[in-house]
Design a protein around this motif. Structure first.
Motif, PDB file in Angstrom:
ATOM      1  N   THR A 141      67.979  45.613  40.378  1.00  0.00           N
ATOM      2  CA  THR A 141      68.952  45.028  39.761  1.00  0.00           C
ATOM      3  C   THR A 141      68.953  44.260  39.041  1.00  0.00           C
ATOM      4  OG1 THR A 141      70.452  44.767  41.059  1.00  0.00           O
ATOM      5  CG2 THR A 141      70.507  47.039  39.884  1.00  0.00           C
ATOM      6  N   GLN A 142      68.300  43.246  38.600  1.00  0.00           N
ATOM      7  CA  GLN A 142      68.039  41.518  38.118  1.00  0.00           C
ATOM      8  C   GLN A 142      67.132  41.694  37.150  1.00  0.00           C
ATOM      9  OE1 GLN A 142      68.127  38.792  41.617  1.00  0.00           O
ATOM     10  NE2 GLN A 142      70.271  39.145  41.735  1.00  0.00           N
ATOM     11  N   GLY A 143      67.183  42.132  36.092  1.00  0.00           N
ATOM     12  CA  GLY A 143      65.740  42.883  35.460  1.00  0.00           C
ATOM     13  C   GLY A 143      64.352  42.105  35.685  1.00  0.00           C
ATOM     14  N   VAL A 144      62.980  42.720  36.446  1.00  0.00           N
ATOM     15  CA  VAL A 144      61.975  42.115  36.795  1.00  0.00           C
ATOM     16  C   VAL A 144      60.831  42.524  35.892  1.00  0.00           C
ATOM     17  CG1 VAL A 144      61.174  43.530  38.319  1.00  0.00           C
ATOM     18  CG2 VAL A 144      60.680  41.413  38.527  1.00  0.00           C
ATOM     19  N   GLN A 145      59.716  41.673  35.796  1.00  0.00           N
ATOM     20  CA  GLN A 145      58.727  42.532  35.640  1.00  0.00           C
ATOM     21  C   GLN A 145      57.363  41.960  35.879  1.00  0.00           C
ATOM     22  OE1 GLN A 145      58.606  40.648  30.850  1.00  0.00           O
ATOM     23  NE2 GLN A 145      59.024  42.466  29.807  1.00  0.00           N
ATOM     24  N   CYS A 146      56.795  42.617  36.159  1.00  0.00           N
ATOM     25  CA  CYS A 146      55.252  42.805  36.596  1.00  0.00           C
ATOM     26  C   CYS A 146      54.767  42.442  35.976  1.00  0.00           C
ATOM     27  CB  CYS A 146      55.318  43.733  37.609  1.00  0.00           C
ATOM     28  SG  CYS A 146      57.019  44.838  38.831  1.00  0.00           S
ATOM     29  N   LEU A 147      53.502  40.988  36.490  1.00  0.00           N
ATOM     30  CA  LEU A 147      52.214  40.412  35.753  1.00  0.00           C
ATOM     31  C   LEU A 147      51.511  41.275  35.552  1.00  0.00           C
ATOM     32  CD1 LEU A 147      54.540  37.745  35.003  1.00  0.00           C
ATOM     33  CD2 LEU A 147      54.672  39.893  33.394  1.00  0.00           C
ATOM     34  N   LEU A 148      50.041  41.207  35.220  1.00  0.00           N
ATOM     35  CA  LEU A 148      48.670  41.077  35.154  1.00  0.00           C
ATOM     36  C   LEU A 148      48.138  39.947  34.752  1.00  0.00           C
ATOM     37  CD1 LEU A 148      46.427  42.501  36.806  1.00  0.00           C
ATOM     38  CD2 LEU A 148      45.998  44.017  34.891  1.00  0.00           C
ATOM     39  N   TRP A 149      47.285  39.638  35.414  1.00  0.00           N
ATOM     40  CA  TRP A 149      46.839  38.171  34.769  1.00  0.00           C
ATOM     41  C   TRP A 149      45.185  38.994  34.063  1.00  0.00           C
ATOM     42  CZ3 TRP A 149      42.290  36.060  37.364  1.00  0.00           C
ATOM     43  CH2 TRP A 149      40.747  34.583  36.010  1.00  0.00           C
ATOM     44  N   ASN A 150      44.665  38.706  32.880  1.00  0.00           N
ATOM     45  CA  ASN A 150      43.941  39.305  31.718  1.00  0.00           C
ATOM     46  C   ASN A 150      42.852  39.144  32.754  1.00  0.00           C
ATOM     47  OD1 ASN A 150      45.808  39.967  29.932  1.00  0.00           O
ATOM     48  ND2 ASN A 150      45.569  38.778  28.920  1.00  0.00           N
ATOM     49  N   GLY A 151      42.724  37.692  33.256  1.00  0.00           N
ATOM     50  CA  GLY A 151      41.295  38.036  33.956  1.00  0.00           C
ATOM     51  C   GLY A 151      40.967  38.716  35.472  1.00  0.00           C
ATOM     52  N   SER A 152      41.972  39.553  35.557  1.00  0.00           N
ATOM     53  CA  SER A 152      41.617  40.086  36.450  1.00  0.00           C
ATOM     54  C   SER A 152      39.837  41.771  35.957  1.00  0.00           C
ATOM     55  CB  SER A 152      43.091  41.192  36.705  1.00  0.00           C
ATOM     56  OG  SER A 152      44.218  40.059  37.105  1.00  0.00           O
ATOM     57  N   ALA A 153      39.566  41.561  37.437  1.00  0.00           N
ATOM     58  CA  ALA A 153      38.313  42.555  36.958  1.00  0.00           C
ATOM     59  C   ALA A 153      38.009  42.704  38.391  1.00  0.00           C
ATOM     60  CB  ALA A 153      36.658  41.877  36.213  1.00  0.00           C
ATOM     61  N   VAL A 154      36.826  43.618  38.193  1.00  0.00           N
ATOM     62  CA  VAL A 154      36.349  44.170  39.345  1.00  0.00           C
ATOM     63  C   VAL A 154      34.905  44.162  38.966  1.00  0.00           C
ATOM     64  CG1 VAL A 154      35.951  46.330  41.014  1.00  0.00           C
ATOM     65  CG2 VAL A 154      37.904  45.717  40.218  1.00  0.00           C
ATOM     66  N   ASP A 155      33.933  43.921  40.251  1.00  0.00           N
ATOM     67  CA  ASP A 155      32.611  43.666  39.691  1.00  0.00           C
ATOM     68  C   ASP A 155      31.577  44.917  40.171  1.00  0.00           C
ATOM     69  OD1 ASP A 155      29.720  43.306  40.674  1.00  0.00           O
ATOM     70  OD2 ASP A 155      30.119  40.622  40.189  1.00  0.00           O
ATOM     71  N   PRO A 156      30.741  45.901  39.147  1.00  0.00           N
ATOM     72  CA  PRO A 156      31.075  46.868  38.779  1.00  0.00           C
ATOM     73  C   PRO A 156      29.940  46.905  40.239  1.00  0.00           C
ATOM     74  CG  PRO A 156      30.142  45.634  36.955  1.00  0.00           C
ATOM     75  CD  PRO A 156      30.624  44.850  37.847  1.00  0.00           C
ATOM     76  N   ASN A 157      28.924  45.977  40.151  1.00  0.00           N
ATOM     77  CA  ASN A 157      27.766  46.427  41.439  1.00  0.00           C
ATOM     78  C   ASN A 157      28.278  45.672  42.665  1.00  0.00           C
ATOM     79  OD1 ASN A 157      25.367  46.039  38.857  1.00  0.00           O
ATOM     80  ND2 ASN A 157      26.247  44.644  38.177  1.00  0.00           N
ATOM     81  N   THR A 158      28.768  44.475  43.079  1.00  0.00           N
ATOM     82  CA  THR A 158      29.405  44.891  43.979  1.00  0.00           C
ATOM     83  C   THR A 158      30.788  45.138  44.689  1.00  0.00           C
ATOM     84  OG1 THR A 158      30.326  42.351  43.777  1.00  0.00           O
ATOM     85  CG2 THR A 158      27.965  41.846  43.943  1.00  0.00           C
ATOM     86  N   CYS A 159      31.429  45.717  43.917  1.00  0.00           N
ATOM     87  CA  CYS A 159      33.156  46.278  44.099  1.00  0.00           C
ATOM     88  C   CYS A 159      33.837  44.598  44.440  1.00  0.00           C
ATOM     89  CB  CYS A 159      33.129  47.118  45.421  1.00  0.00           C
ATOM     90  SG  CYS A 159      32.775  48.753  45.162  1.00  0.00           S
ATOM     91  N   GLN A 160      33.240  43.662  44.518  1.00  0.00           N
ATOM     92  CA  GLN A 160      34.644  42.089  45.081  1.00  0.00           C
ATOM     93  C   GLN A 160      35.438  42.439  43.418  1.00  0.00           C
ATOM     94  OE1 GLN A 160      32.758  38.563  44.739  1.00  0.00           O
ATOM     95  NE2 GLN A 160      34.076  37.185  44.498  1.00  0.00           N
ATOM     96  N   ALA A 161      36.990  41.897  44.241  1.00  0.00           N
ATOM     97  CA  ALA A 161      37.735  42.142  42.729  1.00  0.00           C
ATOM     98  C   ALA A 161      38.365  40.956  43.074  1.00  0.00           C
ATOM     99  CB  ALA A 161      38.802  42.909  43.220  1.00  0.00           C
ATOM    100  N   VAL A 162      38.827  40.132  41.385  1.00  0.00           N
ATOM    101  CA  VAL A 162      39.511  39.285  41.226  1.00  0.00           C
ATOM    102  C   VAL A 162      41.068  39.394  40.270  1.00  0.00           C
ATOM    103  CG1 VAL A 162      40.045  37.317  40.563  1.00  0.00           C
ATOM    104  CG2 VAL A 162      38.039  37.435  41.516  1.00  0.00           C
ATOM    105  N   VAL A 163      41.988  39.904  41.334  1.00  0.00           N
ATOM    106  CA  VAL A 163      43.551  39.618  40.315  1.00  0.00           C
ATOM    107  C   VAL A 163      44.230  39.131  40.707  1.00  0.00           C
ATOM    108  CG1 VAL A 163      44.799  42.060  40.510  1.00  0.00           C
ATOM    109  CG2 VAL A 163      42.560  42.517  41.636  1.00  0.00           C
ATOM    110  N   GLY A 164      44.773  38.718  39.073  1.00  0.00           N
ATOM    111  CA  GLY A 164      45.732  37.878  39.542  1.00  0.00           C
ATOM    112  C   GLY A 164      47.590  38.710  39.251  1.00  0.00           C
ATOM    113  N   VAL A 165      48.710  38.456  40.232  1.00  0.00           N
ATOM    114  CA  VAL A 165      49.936  39.549  39.420  1.00  0.00           C
ATOM    115  C   VAL A 165      50.763  38.485  39.107  1.00  0.00           C
ATOM    116  CG1 VAL A 165      48.791  41.613  40.460  1.00  0.00           C
ATOM    117  CG2 VAL A 165      49.767  40.207  42.243  1.00  0.00           C
ATOM    118  N   GLY A 166      52.149  39.078  39.598  1.00  0.00           N
ATOM    119  CA  GLY A 166      53.133  38.350  39.180  1.00  0.00           C
ATOM    120  C   GLY A 166      54.040  38.969  39.315  1.00  0.00           C
ATOM    121  N   LEU A 167      55.834  38.156  39.009  1.00  0.00           N
ATOM    122  CA  LEU A 167      56.907  38.157  39.018  1.00  0.00           C
ATOM    123  C   LEU A 167      57.587  37.521  38.351  1.00  0.00           C
ATOM    124  CD1 LEU A 167      58.992  38.631  42.362  1.00  0.00           C
ATOM    125  CD2 LEU A 167      56.026  38.222  42.041  1.00  0.00           C
ATOM    126  N   GLN A 168      58.577  38.116  37.177  1.00  0.00           N
ATOM    127  CA  GLN A 168      59.043  37.301  36.479  1.00  0.00           C
ATOM    128  C   GLN A 168      60.873  37.356  36.352  1.00  0.00           C
ATOM    129  OE1 GLN A 168      57.561  36.700  32.376  1.00  0.00           O
ATOM    130  NE2 GLN A 168      58.837  34.645  32.244  1.00  0.00           N
TER     131      GLN A 168
END
Length: 183
Positions: free
Chosen positions: A156-183
């Motif tokens: 109830t305290q007003g949160v925004q869940c964030l995603l970093w624009n640099g997040s990605a999944v490699d189509p060939n290897t399935c490696q993922a880099v994911v940036g997330v956060g809360l504000q």
């Protein structure tokens, strides 16, 4: 060269643009341009592009999670990562536009789901708290890897869940880099 690269960089943002909740932080301040606020319970396609340093593995691939806590309060883990990665707990608050922590885990190549999150009040995640939960799904179909992220905002305290624009999944290897956060 730069002229040819701009459309490639813009395309992943077009995938995210219709699903973002807005360009303002939880307190009304503008978000840095490297992040988007996600609408709760909507699934967003992660950009598919080569990840720096990605290497094909026989059985396992890494997932790199970059974490942001811009709430001004310590945030505590809800559910951990599978594959041996350890999320920082508590995740200390930092200034806007800085990372608060990171975690790396190894998972089997192919389809897998990570469900994790952070809350400022583990005793009352849906009440007097700022809570973000994320489901990161990577799928391998026909030898090509794709990824999605779904976020859930609680409290109830007003949160925004964030995603970093640099997040990605490699189509060939399935490696993922994911940036997330809360504000």
């Amino acid at each position: 060269m730069i002229r040819n690269v701009k459309p490639l960089l813009a395309m992943p943002l077009f995938c995210l643009a219709p699903l973002v909740a807005g360009a303002a932080g939880a307190d009304g301040s503008p978000l840095p341009s490297d992040y988007v606020a996600l609408r709760p319970s909507e699934t967003v396609q992660l950009p598919s592009r080569p990840v720096d340093g990605a290497k094909a593995f026989l059985a396992y691939v890494t997932q790199d999670y970059l974490l942001m806590n811009w709430t001004g309060l310590n945030a505590y883990v809800w559910n951990g990562l599978t594959g041996g990665g350890v999320l920082p707990n508590p995740l200390a608050p930092t200034a806007v536009n800085t990372w608060s922590g990171n975690a790396v885990t190894a998972v089997p190549v192919g389809t897998y789901l990570q469900s994790f999150g952070y809350t400022t009040n583990p005793a009352d995640m849906g009440g007097a708290a700022k809570t973000c939960l994320w489901d990161v799904q990577v799928t391998q179909t026909g030898g090509v890897c794709t990824g999605t992220i779904t976020t859930y905002a609680l409290g109830t305290q007003g949160v925004q869940c964030l995603l970093w624009n640099g997040s990605a999944v490699d189509p060939n290897t399935c490696q993922a880099v994911v940036g997330v956060g809360l504000q």
